[in-house]
Design a protein around this motif. Structure first.
Motif, PDB file in Angstrom:
ATOM      1  N   ASP A  96     119.753  -1.385  58.177  1.00 23.29           N
ATOM      2  CA  ASP A  96     120.694  -1.037  57.114  1.00 23.29           C
ATOM      3  C   ASP A  96     121.225   0.377  57.346  1.00 23.29           C
ATOM      4  O   ASP A  96     120.485   1.354  57.204  1.00 23.29           O
ATOM      5  CB  ASP A  96     119.977  -1.121  55.764  1.00 23.29           C
ATOM      6  CG  ASP A  96     120.905  -0.930  54.580  1.00 23.29           C
ATOM      7  OD1 ASP A  96     122.023  -0.397  54.771  1.00 23.29           O
ATOM      8  OD2 ASP A  96     120.512  -1.293  53.450  1.00 23.29           O
ATOM      9  N   ASP A 142     130.298 -14.618  57.907  1.00 21.51           N
ATOM     10  CA  ASP A 142     129.928 -15.943  57.387  1.00 21.51           C
ATOM     11  C   ASP A 142     131.149 -16.770  57.016  1.00 21.51           C
ATOM     12  O   ASP A 142     131.023 -17.876  56.481  1.00 21.51           O
ATOM     13  CB  ASP A 142     128.989 -15.810  56.185  1.00 21.51           C
ATOM     14  CG  ASP A 142     129.612 -15.032  55.021  1.00 21.51           C
ATOM     15  OD1 ASP A 142     130.811 -14.671  55.092  1.00 21.51           O
ATOM     16  OD2 ASP A 142     128.894 -14.780  54.035  1.00 21.51           O
ATOM     17  N   ILE A 188     125.098  -9.143  49.054  1.00 25.13           N
ATOM     18  CA  ILE A 188     124.166  -8.253  49.745  1.00 25.13           C
ATOM     19  C   ILE A 188     124.226  -6.858  49.146  1.00 25.13           C
ATOM     20  O   ILE A 188     123.196  -6.219  48.897  1.00 25.13           O
ATOM     21  CB  ILE A 188     124.476  -8.208  51.253  1.00 25.13           C
ATOM     22  CG1 ILE A 188     124.300  -9.600  51.876  1.00 25.13           C
ATOM     23  CG2 ILE A 188     123.603  -7.190  51.959  1.00 25.13           C
ATOM     24  CD1 ILE A 188     124.683  -9.671  53.339  1.00 25.13           C
ATOM     25  N   SER A 237     122.153  -5.608  46.066  1.00 27.79           N
ATOM     26  CA  SER A 237     120.700  -5.448  46.156  1.00 27.79           C
ATOM     27  C   SER A 237     120.298  -4.013  45.834  1.00 27.79           C
ATOM     28  O   SER A 237     121.142  -3.112  45.739  1.00 27.79           O
ATOM     29  CB  SER A 237     120.224  -5.841  47.551  1.00 27.79           C
ATOM     30  OG  SER A 237     120.777  -4.978  48.522  1.00 27.79           O
ATOM     31  N   VAL A 259     118.608  -3.532  53.312  1.00 24.18           N
ATOM     32  CA  VAL A 259     118.965  -4.943  53.372  1.00 24.18           C
ATOM     33  C   VAL A 259     118.572  -5.481  54.748  1.00 24.18           C
ATOM     34  O   VAL A 259     118.571  -4.757  55.748  1.00 24.18           O
ATOM     35  CB  VAL A 259     120.472  -5.171  53.119  1.00 24.18           C
ATOM     36  CG1 VAL A 259     120.847  -4.676  51.737  1.00 24.18           C
ATOM     37  CG2 VAL A 259     121.328  -4.500  54.183  1.00 24.18           C
ATOM     38  N   LYS A 260     118.227  -6.746  54.798  1.00 19.62           N
ATOM     39  CA  LYS A 260     117.794  -7.369  56.044  1.00 19.62           C
ATOM     40  C   LYS A 260     118.880  -8.259  56.657  1.00 19.62           C
ATOM     41  O   LYS A 260     118.927  -8.451  57.874  1.00 19.62           O
ATOM     42  CB  LYS A 260     116.541  -8.211  55.782  1.00 19.62           C
ATOM     43  CG  LYS A 260     115.335  -7.407  55.289  1.00 19.62           C
ATOM     44  CD  LYS A 260     114.836  -6.472  56.343  1.00 19.62           C
ATOM     45  CE  LYS A 260     113.540  -5.763  56.035  1.00 19.62           C
ATOM     46  NZ  LYS A 260     112.920  -5.843  54.790  1.00 19.62           N
ATOM     47  N   GLU A 261     119.730  -8.831  55.802  1.00 23.40           N
ATOM     48  CA  GLU A 261     120.759  -9.753  56.294  1.00 23.40           C
ATOM     49  C   GLU A 261     121.957  -8.947  56.802  1.00 23.40           C
ATOM     50  O   GLU A 261     122.593  -8.205  56.046  1.00 23.40           O
ATOM     51  CB  GLU A 261     121.190 -10.714  55.187  1.00 23.40           C
ATOM     52  CG  GLU A 261     122.114 -11.811  55.669  1.00 23.40           C
ATOM     53  CD  GLU A 261     122.533 -12.761  54.553  1.00 23.40           C
ATOM     54  OE1 GLU A 261     123.305 -13.692  54.843  1.00 23.40           O
ATOM     55  OE2 GLU A 261     122.101 -12.566  53.397  1.00 23.40           O
ATOM     56  N   VAL A 273     125.356  -9.196  57.656  1.00 22.10           N
ATOM     57  CA  VAL A 273     126.644  -9.875  57.586  1.00 22.10           C
ATOM     58  C   VAL A 273     127.692  -8.841  57.207  1.00 22.10           C
ATOM     59  O   VAL A 273     127.663  -8.283  56.107  1.00 22.10           O
ATOM     60  CB  VAL A 273     126.638 -11.034  56.569  1.00 22.10           C
ATOM     61  CG1 VAL A 273     128.035 -11.650  56.460  1.00 22.10           C
ATOM     62  CG2 VAL A 273     125.619 -12.096  56.968  1.00 22.10           C
ATOM     63  N   ALA A 313     120.908 -12.428  65.109  1.00 16.19           N
ATOM     64  CA  ALA A 313     119.575 -12.189  64.555  1.00 16.19           C
ATOM     65  C   ALA A 313     118.475 -12.873  65.365  1.00 16.19           C
ATOM     66  O   ALA A 313     117.380 -12.320  65.535  1.00 16.19           O
ATOM     67  CB  ALA A 313     119.529 -12.659  63.100  1.00 16.19           C
TER      68      ALA A 313
END
Length: 527
Positions: A42, A100, A171, A174, A180-182, A184, A193
């Motif tokens: 992040d 996405d 995202i 949060s 954050v881990k995702e 996008v 990933a």
């Protein structure tokens, strides 16, 4: 002069297993060796340079800066102001989409800016005057301010250290205190990933849905045209192994070669070296202001007066005096308006006898000083060794705890006492272009518990910075800049250790590498 190899402690290439890099480089793959491991994905919650570089691959910004550090529209088509500068309306340009497949909407930008403005120092300064962040429709962002903020677009376009990257709303909503881990974004590369191997390999693929701007690429602004299908980062901690991989063509680009290997690289006709960032890097020693003994400004001032910048820079740059400059200031020397106001305090050579007396007068009682030492970082590892030696000569109780840079980045977030995993000192560097003004210079900001690691608390600094941000008079702004430096030299949030101009190295068949505060992978092509 101090021996650089002693400080790095490298055991040599033979003692370290060679990373698995395929022989030869596929024409459509760009292989890169980052300065250090990518520990935090992040790029908003950390100021680690490697995370910022990663952020520019995956994410994009509403505004970016050119090589004069002037804000330019990036995701934005443009911006208008109204209400005497208290309302900004930003229109998104056409063709923006996330990895996405979802289109970028104004509400994504609003959520991202809200999250960023709680973490970044410049964002926090802006956040204090924001009355409302608003998504008017899918393409329009409106920001209502309590009062004019002349640096509004500069804040959104800041190039480094928690840049205002845009994420999908789901995202960005949060917890801003939790990474954050995702991954996008809507940037020119897509994070792969399932090929991510922490400490070894990071992989990106060209995002075919990215629509670049029409202007030429310039610093972080302009058209981000990607000429490779695949980007691979290979984390190689041993310098000799990295140099060998570059010379054999197993990799294309090494971000930060060790200075004492530069002569070997420059003598190879297949390797080109150049300066990546003309503003250079500022070296620094950061204190933990929450815990003893460095919650005592008198002790911090004694350390400031005892430092010899040449010791640090000669060791880091292997004695190449053309690649560094003494800079006893809290901003990069050479920039307009930056006066070297620390010269009277950081006398060269320092009076160590006077420094010992100042330490005794400060009330230091032998408290343990835990220093986080990043042994794997080529430009930071030597700093810790020199500081440890200095502090011991000054009679301080130093506990050097050696680890990799990724662990330092995680450990420095702890506010615990040293007995419970806390810390007293760590060293770092930051691009000069990221600390060119008081709002961006989070290393001297005084936001306390909500500020940068070390948590320097100075209402005076915050007041002076707010006045500088509101100033439209050049003379007034200059006086405030000097006052801000004097305040920092009195409270010593960080000890400046000098200004270096490191080089980058790449295969000679690469063209189009941009000058910027981070390595940027668009515009690069193979001849």
């Amino acid at each position: 002069m101090l021996n650089r190899r002693q400080f790095i402690g490298a055991a040599g290439a033979a003692a370290i297993a060679r990373p698995a890099i395929a022989q030869g480089t596929a024409a459509r793959t760009l292989k890169f060796i980052p300065e250090t491991n990518l520990a935090i994905l992040d790029p908003v919650v950390t100021t680690a340079a490697v995370s910022t570089t990663h952020g520019y691959c995956v994410f994009d910004n509403l505004f970016a800066v050119d090589d004069q550090l002037r804000p330019q529209p990036q995701m934005a088509a443009g911006a208008t102001t109204a209400d005497d500068g208290k309302t900004y309306e930003i229109k998104l340009r056409d063709g923006l989409k996330f990895h996405d497949g979802e289109p970028v909407r104004a509400r994504d930008c609003v959520a991202s800016l809200k999250r960023w403005s709680t973490r970044d120092s410049f964002g926090q300064a802006l956040g204090t005057v924001v009355d409302e962040w608003q998504a008017v429709d899918d393409k329009t962002i409106r920001v209502r301010l309590k009062r004019p903020f002349p640096q509004f677009l500069r804040a959104l376009g800041k190039p480094h250290s928690s840049a205002a990257f845009i994420m999908p709303e789901r995202i960005a909503n949060s917890d801003p205190m939790t990474p954050v881990k995702e991954m996008v974004g809507s940037g020119p590369f897509r994070f792969v990933a399932n090929e991510f191997v922490p400490g070894s390999r990071i992989v990106y693929e060209k995002f075919e849905g990215y629509v670049p701007r029409q202007e030429p690429a310039n610093w972080t602004a302009g058209g981000k045209r990607v000429n490779f299908d695949r980007l691979e980062w290979h984390v190689i901690t041993d310098a000799a192994t990295a140099a060998s991989a570059l010379q054999r063509g197993e990799v294309d680009w090494w971000e930060r070669p060790l200075p004492d290997l530069m002569s070997t690289l420059t003598s190879d006709k297949n390797v080109t070296t150049s300066t990546l960032d003309p503003y250079g890097l500022i070296l620094g020693m950061r204190f933990n202001h929450l815990e003893a003994p460095f919650n005592n400004p008198a002790l911090r001032r004694a350390i400031l007066a005892a430092v010899t910048q040449d010791d640090y820079m000669q060791t880091v740059m292997a004695g190449d005096t053309d690649s560094y400059r003494v800079c006893r200031a809290m901003f990069p020397c050479g920039l307009p308006g930056v006066n070297e106001l620390g010269a009277g305090i950081m006398k060269q050579p320092p009076d160590l006898k006077a420094a010992r007396a100042a330490i005794e007068a400060s009330g230091y009682k032998g408290e343990k000083i835990v220093m986080l030492h990043a042994a794997d970082h080529p430009l930071i590892a030597p700093l810790g060794d020199i500081t440890a030696d200095l502090l011991k000569r000054l009679g301080l109780n130093v506990d050097v705890q050696t680890m990799d840079w990724g662990t330092v980045v995680q450990r420095r977030t702890s506010k615990e006492p040293v007995e419970r995993g806390g810390w007293s000192i760590f060293h770092t560097n930051w691009p000069g272009s990221s600390v060119t003004n008081p709002a961006e210079n989070l290393y001297i900001r005084g936001a306390g518990a909500s500020g940068w690691f070390g948590w320097h608390d100075s209402p005076e600094m915050e007041s002076l910075t707010a006045q500088w941000l509101a100033s439209t008079d050049e003379g007034r702004a200059q006086k405030l800049l000097d006052d801000i430096q004097r305040s920092a030299l009195n409270t010593v949030p960080v000890v400046p250790l000098g200004q270096i101009i490191p080089k980058t190295a790449y295969r000679s068949n690469l063209q189009g590498i941009l000058t910027a505060s981070s390595p940027l992978f668009w515009n690069v092509r193979r001849a």
